[in-house]
Design an enzyme around this catalytic site. Structure first.
Site, PDB file in Angstrom:
ATOM      1  N   HIS A  84       1.033  -1.096   0.088  1.00 48.31           N
ATOM      2  CA  HIS A  84      -0.044  -0.187  -0.022  1.00 48.31           C
ATOM      3  C   HIS A  84       0.833   1.270  -0.051  1.00 48.31           C
ATOM      4  O   HIS A  84       0.375   2.229  -0.747  1.00 48.31           O
ATOM      5  CB  HIS A  84      -0.944  -0.182   1.324  1.00 48.31           C
ATOM      6  N   ASP A 116      -6.212   1.701  -1.947  1.00 51.59           N
ATOM      7  CA  ASP A 116      -6.891   1.536  -0.738  1.00 51.59           C
ATOM      8  C   ASP A 116      -7.759   0.318  -0.944  1.00 51.59           C
ATOM      9  O   ASP A 116      -7.886  -0.643   0.057  1.00 51.59           O
ATOM     10  CB  ASP A 116      -7.946   2.824  -0.310  1.00 51.59           C
TER      11      ASP A 116
END
EC number: 3.1.1.4
Length: 122
Positions: free
Chosen positions: A47, A89
């Site tokens: 991420h 996300d």
């Protein structure tokens, strides 16, 4: 933005991002260094790398659109930045969900000074 990411995490894991993922391992939360401690921490590493590629975007504050149905998160329309942030996300939230069986409470609030292994490259 971070509030939307928190909601995605809740959808996929049934856990609150705070405190479950805000300082987990070496990469969940602000910054990151060393080697990810486990699969969940690797989700955060990936991420972070995803956000790093978005040089002209503001992933922590930009608002994007997404929907959720039957456990599937779908990113909606928007600017290229909004779409990319949403995908970063979404992928992390899905990754957290997939790795719930190996989530370790001992990595919650993990101290940064223990993250001493050489850092991996994105």
């Amino acid at each position: 933005n971070l509030l939307q990411f928190n909601k995605m995490i809740k959808i996929m894991t049934k856990k609150n991002a705070i405190p479950s993922y805000t300082s987990y391992g070496c990469y969940c939360g602000w910054g990151g260094r060393g080697r990810p401690k486990d699969a969940t921490d690797r989700c955060c590493f990936v991420h972070d790398c995803c956000y790093e590629k978005l040089t002209d975007c503001s992933p922590k504050t930009d608002i994007y659109s997404y929907s959720w149905k039957s456990g599937v998160i779908t990113c909606g329309e928007g600017t290229p930045c909004e779409k990319q942030i949403c995908e970063c996300d979404r992928a992390a939230a899905v990754c957290f969900g997939e790795n719930l069986p190996t989530y370790k409470k001992r990595y919650m609030f993990y101290p940064d000074f223990l993250c001493t292994d050489p850092s991996e490259k994105c």
